[in-house]
Write a protein that holds these residues in place. Structure first.
Motif, short mmCIF file in Angstrom:
data_model
loop_
_atom_site.label_atom_id
_atom_site.label_comp_id
_atom_site.label_asym_id
_atom_site.label_seq_id
_atom_site.Cartn_x
_atom_site.Cartn_y
_atom_site.Cartn_z
N GLY A 18 26.66 51.38 49.18
CA GLY A 18 25.75 51.32 48.04
C GLY A 18 25.50 52.73 47.50
N ILE A 19 25.40 52.83 46.20
CA ILE A 19 25.10 54.10 45.54
C ILE A 19 23.79 53.92 44.77
CG2 ILE A 19 25.80 55.75 43.75
CD1 ILE A 19 27.61 55.95 46.17
N THR A 20 22.83 54.77 45.03
CA THR A 20 21.58 54.74 44.28
C THR A 20 21.74 55.59 43.02
OG1 THR A 20 20.31 54.49 46.32
CG2 THR A 20 19.12 55.26 44.37
N LEU A 21 21.64 54.95 41.89
CA LEU A 21 21.74 55.69 40.63
C LEU A 21 20.48 56.50 40.41
CD1 LEU A 21 23.38 52.94 38.42
CD2 LEU A 21 24.46 54.97 39.39
N ARG A 22 20.67 57.70 39.89
CA ARG A 22 19.56 58.60 39.57
C ARG A 22 19.50 58.76 38.05
NH1 ARG A 22 22.07 63.48 42.37
NH2 ARG A 22 23.69 62.59 41.09
N TRP A 23 18.35 59.10 37.58
CA TRP A 23 18.17 59.26 36.14
C TRP A 23 19.16 60.27 35.57
CZ3 TRP A 23 16.75 56.50 32.39
CH2 TRP A 23 16.47 57.07 31.15
N ASN A 24 19.46 61.33 36.32
CA ASN A 24 20.38 62.35 35.77
C ASN A 24 21.84 61.92 35.82
OD1 ASN A 24 20.59 62.64 38.54
ND2 ASN A 24 20.82 64.86 38.47
N ASP A 25 22.15 60.72 36.35
CA ASP A 25 23.50 60.17 36.28
C ASP A 25 23.79 59.60 34.89
OD1 ASP A 25 24.00 60.69 39.01
OD2 ASP A 25 23.20 58.73 39.61
N ILE A 26 22.73 59.37 34.12
CA ILE A 26 22.84 58.69 32.83
C ILE A 26 22.99 59.72 31.71
CG2 ILE A 26 21.71 57.02 31.28
CD1 ILE A 26 22.46 56.02 34.19
N ASP A 27 23.92 59.45 30.79
CA ASP A 27 24.13 60.39 29.69
C ASP A 27 23.37 59.94 28.43
OD1 ASP A 27 25.69 58.38 28.49
OD2 ASP A 27 27.58 59.31 29.05
N ILE A 28 23.56 60.66 27.37
CA ILE A 28 22.84 60.41 26.13
C ILE A 28 23.13 59.02 25.55
CG2 ILE A 28 24.57 61.44 24.61
CD1 ILE A 28 22.19 62.69 23.03
N PHE A 29 24.25 58.41 25.97
CA PHE A 29 24.63 57.09 25.45
C PHE A 29 24.02 55.95 26.27
CE2 PHE A 29 28.06 60.06 24.37
CZ PHE A 29 27.89 60.05 23.00
N GLY A 30 23.27 56.29 27.33
CA GLY A 30 22.57 55.28 28.11
C GLY A 30 23.35 54.68 29.26
N HIS A 31 24.52 55.24 29.56
CA HIS A 31 25.29 54.73 30.70
C HIS A 31 25.67 55.89 31.63
CE1 HIS A 31 28.49 55.18 27.47
NE2 HIS A 31 28.85 56.09 28.35
N VAL A 32 26.19 55.53 32.81
CA VAL A 32 26.57 56.55 33.78
C VAL A 32 27.66 57.42 33.17
CG1 VAL A 32 27.63 56.95 36.05
CG2 VAL A 32 25.92 55.13 35.76
N ASN A 33 27.47 58.73 33.23
CA ASN A 33 28.43 59.68 32.70
C ASN A 33 29.73 59.61 33.49
OD1 ASN A 33 29.66 62.62 32.83
ND2 ASN A 33 28.61 62.39 30.87
#
Length: 147
Positions: A18-33
Motif C-alpha cells: 500500500g502507498i499512502t498518497l500525500r498532498w505534495n504527490d498531487i500536481d496542479i492538474f489534481g492528479h498524482v504527478n
C-alpha cells in the motif's frame, strides 16, 4: 506504428504494498504527478527486499538503478487508495528486472505500469557483483514465467 499494450492486471503480480498518497504527490492538474510513480516503484522494490533480512546496504551488495520506465493509463487522485503490485520478470547474475503496477481502489487493471532494473554492485568498486543465493531465492519467490 506499434500497438499499445493493455494495462497490467492485478492477477499477474505476486507481492503488493500500500502507498499512502500525500498532498505534495498531487500536481496542479489534481492528479498524482508522473515523477512520483518512480518514487512509488522504488519504495515498493525496497520494501520487498527489506521484507527478508538480506543484509543489503550493510556491507554486502549495494544496488543501483540501471533503467526504468512507466506507462500511464488513467489518472490517480489524492482521494484514491493506491496499491503497488510487484513481480520479478528476469533474474540475471547481478541484475534483476521488476515489473510494477499501480492499482487504485481495488481495480483489476493498472492505472500505471512499468519496470525497474536493479544492478547489484560491490560497495567499494561500484562494479557489478553476483547476488547471493539468499537474494536470488527471495527474488524467485515472486518471479513470473517468461513471456
Amino acid at each position: 506504428m506499434t500497438k499499445r499494450l493493455p494495462p497490467a492486471k492485478r492477477d499477474d503480480f505476486g507481492w503488493f504494498a500500500g502507498i499512502t498518497l500525500r498532498w505534495n504527490d498531487i500536481d496542479i492538474f489534481g492528479h498524482v504527478n508522473n515523477a512520483r510513480y518512480y518514487e512509488f516503484f522504488d519504495t515498493t522494490v525496497v520494501g520487498f527486499l527489506h521484507e527478508a533480512d538480506l543484509g543489503l546496504g550493510t556491507g554486502g551488495a549495494a544496488m543501483v538503478v540501471a533503467e526504468n520506465g512507466c506507462r500511464f493509463h488513467r489518472e490517480v487522485k489524492f482521494t484514491d487508495t493506491l496499491e503497488m503490485g510487484l513481480r520479478v520478470e528476469h533474474i540475471g547474475t547481478s541484475s534483476v528486472r521488476y515489473g510494477l503496477a499501480a492499482f487504485v481502489n481495488g481495480e483489476s487493471s493498472a492505472a500505471a505500469d512499468g519496470y525497474f532494473i536493479h544492478v547489484f554492485v560491490d560497495p567499494a568498486s561500484k562494479r557489478p557483483m553476483p547476488f547471493s543465493a539468499t537474494v536470488r531465492n527471495h527474488l524467485s519467490s515472486i518471479q513470473t514465467d517468461p513471456a
